[in-house]
Design an enzyme around this catalytic site. Structure first.
Site, PDB file in Angstrom:
ATOM      1  CB  SER A 168      34.351 124.486 110.776  1.00  0.00           C
ATOM      2  OG  SER A 168      33.140 124.878 111.410  1.00  0.00           O
ATOM      3  N   GLY A 169      34.963 124.925 114.089  1.00  0.00           N
ATOM      4  CA  GLY A 169      34.892 125.999 115.070  1.00  0.00           C
ATOM      5  C   GLY A 169      33.516 126.651 115.048  1.00  0.00           C
ATOM      6  CG  HIS A 182       1.287 135.054 102.892  1.00  0.00           C
ATOM      7  ND1 HIS A 182       1.817 133.868 102.451  1.00  0.00           N
ATOM      8  CD2 HIS A 182       0.844 135.707 101.797  1.00  0.00           C
ATOM      9  CE1 HIS A 182       1.728 133.804 101.140  1.00  0.00           C
ATOM     10  NE2 HIS A 182       1.129 134.903 100.709  1.00  0.00           N
ATOM     11  CB  VAL A 233      26.835 127.150 115.438  1.00  0.00           C
ATOM     12  CG1 VAL A 233      25.687 126.583 116.246  1.00  0.00           C
ATOM     13  CG2 VAL A 233      27.185 128.528 115.933  1.00  0.00           C
ATOM     14  CB  SER A 279      31.219 121.304 112.510  1.00  0.00           C
ATOM     15  OG  SER A 279      31.980 122.353 113.044  1.00  0.00           O
ATOM     16  CD  GLU A 336       3.153 132.404 105.451  1.00  0.00           C
ATOM     17  OE1 GLU A 336       2.037 132.303 105.991  1.00  0.00           O
ATOM     18  OE2 GLU A 336       3.307 132.440 104.221  1.00  0.00           O
ATOM     19  CB  CYS A 340      -1.410 132.491  99.482  1.00  0.00           C
ATOM     20  SG  CYS A 340      -1.451 133.885  98.384  1.00  0.00           S
TER      21      CYS A 340
END
Ligand code: XMP
Length: 509
Positions: free
Chosen positions: A221-222, A167, A224, A226, A169, A79
């Site tokens: 932190s619990g 585009h 995903v 970390s 994508e 583009c």
């Protein structure tokens, strides 16, 4: 160093999507602002110039020295990227006179060109541009057209430089993925060997090299990110990774205990810190959402810092920063606008003087999950809904008391466990309950009640930037509402939030 594609960003809303599509082909890529691109190195196999909201007809249009890339390695302009290359070579870019937005069909295609290998004639592509390339320079040739856009795609004669005005994508371009594959695999000759397994292997080795025998501290932190960051570093340095998991008293029901248990099962060297009272005291009487957030951030740093100081001779702070945070912190508007804190544990206090290690900073969220799966992290952690750092404090409207937290934890638990039981949990991007300060009249048995209203919120989303409310089945909502009102003392009315984002947000505060 894995081979890679460089994506130069001119500010299009779709730039990250290009990167994700390339990564889905198992090819590594990096995004840089057009005015802050790194020098070419041997591992760069091709360059993609992104779209842009700008026009090459603007007096100050964004541009760069194309001669550093063109003819030296394959280039694809998407583009604006295509319009820019045409413009810089003396082509003519004018405002579109007809609507060049929406779906169109590639009905004239040079099928023998490698860019169009295996694309069907008539393939649907997504157009979204206000300018159009009217005349191409002499050494360019048109290689695809739609009914209304003659220069849908061009190639520079004698070199691997391409421009496309649509585009590939976005998913509306039905065979966009094939076109991108043709570019990165057939034209740039990338090997498609960038996989989660390879990432783990390479990153663990690099971390061993970087960290040696140093000690590292990480706040879990619990969530995903970390958790995956911790496991990667754990694989590299074992017990030298010291994890700290803080109970701020604002987590979901039983979350602290169960998640701490999972971490221990995973072999992590983790210390659980009960700091509930500190957070409750700092929050006492605060009603403004931003003040609540600030108080929580401040206490977290205090608690974390105190714990980190107990680890003798610790050198590094590890963080679960992911690629979208890094991209956001770099701006196409020049270096002056580039500084933005992206530390996800509330920022590193200066006085800790630790070096920062961020092993996930090149990954998108879905890639973090794939890496987590490769590391055999439990699905209960990997599939978990996002949960905000300030936790239930921003789902209790008004001031926070331990009693209110207790009420909301019970409500939330009923909602979430029913989502899991009904098999709906994974269809929802994020769900939770909100305790409103509104009281309403009800009747239970023969008694009049005057208790709180809770709201349930469940949304679908891709990245949290936009979201829609989930059309949960009525029967499901009826059961959850009944169970909440029957079991949770202090709640006599349940409502369901049917707002989308924008204009609402996911959290109420
Ligand atoms: P909003 O409410 O802005 O939320 O639509 C978008 C996503 O961000 C999460 N969120 C936060 N996460 N600290 C966090 O770590 C915060 O202060 C915070 N506020 C919102 C929210 O849960 C959703 O996933």
């Amino acid at each position: 160093m894995p081979e890679k594609i460089l994506i130069l960003d001119f500010g299009s809303q779709y730039t990250q999507l290009i990167a994700r599509r390339v990564r889905e082909l198992n090819v590594y890529c990096e995004i840089y602002p057009f005015n802050n691109a790194p020098a070419l190195t041997e591992d760069v196999k091709g360059v993609i110039l992104s779209g842009s909201p700008c026009s090459v007809r603007d007096p100050e249009y964004p541009t760069l020295d194309l001669s550093q890339y063109l003819g030296k390695l394959p280039v694809l302009g998407v583009c604006y990227g295509a319009q820019l290359m045409a413009h810089e070579h003396g082509g003519e870019v004018t405002p579109s006179t007809i609507r060049e937005y929406g779906r169109a069909r590639l009905n004239e295609v040079h099928s023998q060109d490698r860019l169009f290998k295996e694309l069907t004639i008539g393939s649907v592509v997504w157009m979204s541009h206000g300018d159009t390339i009217k005349e191409i320079p002499a050494n360019f040739e048109v290689i695809a057209s739609t009914e209304s856009v003659r220069v849908a795609a061009y190639k520079l004669k004698g070199q691997e430089t391409y421009g496309i005005q649509f585009h590939p994508e976005v998913t509306h371009s039905e065979e966009g993925k094939i076109l991108l594959r043709n570019f990165v695999v057939h034209i740039c000759d990338c090997q498609q060997d960038w996989t989660a397994e390879q990432f783990v292997e390479g990153t663990v080795a690099a971390l061993q090299e970087q960290l040696g025998n140093d000690k590292v501290v990480l706040g879990l932190s619990g969530g995903v990110d970390s958790s995956v960051a911790a496991m990667l570093i754990h694989h590299a340095i074992g017990k030298n990774l010291y994890c700290i998991f803080v109970d701020n008293g604002l987590l979901r029901k039983d979350e602290f205990e169960t998640v701490l248990d999972s971490y221990k099962h995973m072999g992590l060297n983790v210390k659980g810190v009960d700091a509930k009272d500190k957070f409750y005291s700092a929050l006492a009487g605060l009603t403004d959402p931003e003040l609540k957030r600030k108080a929580i951030g401040r206490v977290f740093i205090e608690v974390f810092d105190e714990e980190a100081h107990k680890i003798e001779n610790v050198k590094w702070l590890a963080q679960g920063t992911i690629y979208p945070d890094v991209i956001e912190s770099m701006s196409v508007n020049g270096p002056s606008a580039t500084i933005k804190s992206h530390h996800n544990v509330g920022g590193l206090p200066d006085f800790m003087k630790l070096k920062v290690v961020e092993p996930l900073k090149t990954l998108f969220k879905d890639e973090v999950r794939l890496v987590g799966r490769t590391l055999k992290i439990e699905d209960t952690i990997l599939g978990r809904h996002p949960f905000p750092g300030p936790g239930l404090a921003i789902r209790i409207l008004g001031d926070i008391t331990p009693q209110k937290v207790h009420v909301l934890q019970q409500v939330d638990h009923i909602f979430i466990s029913n989502l899991k039981k009904s098999g709906l949990y994974d269809d929802v991007w994020q769900a939770g309950a909100i305790l409103t300060p509104v009281q309403s009249v009800g009747v239970m048995g023969d008694e009049r009640t005057y208790e709180n209203v809770v709201a349930l919120r469940a949304v679908t989303s891709i990245d949290g930037m936009t979201a829609d409310w989930c059309r949960l089945p009525y029967e499901f909502l009826a059961d959850v509402s009944n169970e909440i009102i029957n079991k949770v003392k202090g709640v006599n009315r349940v409502v369901y939030d049917i707002s989308s984002k924008p204009p609402a947000t996911i959290e109420w505060e």
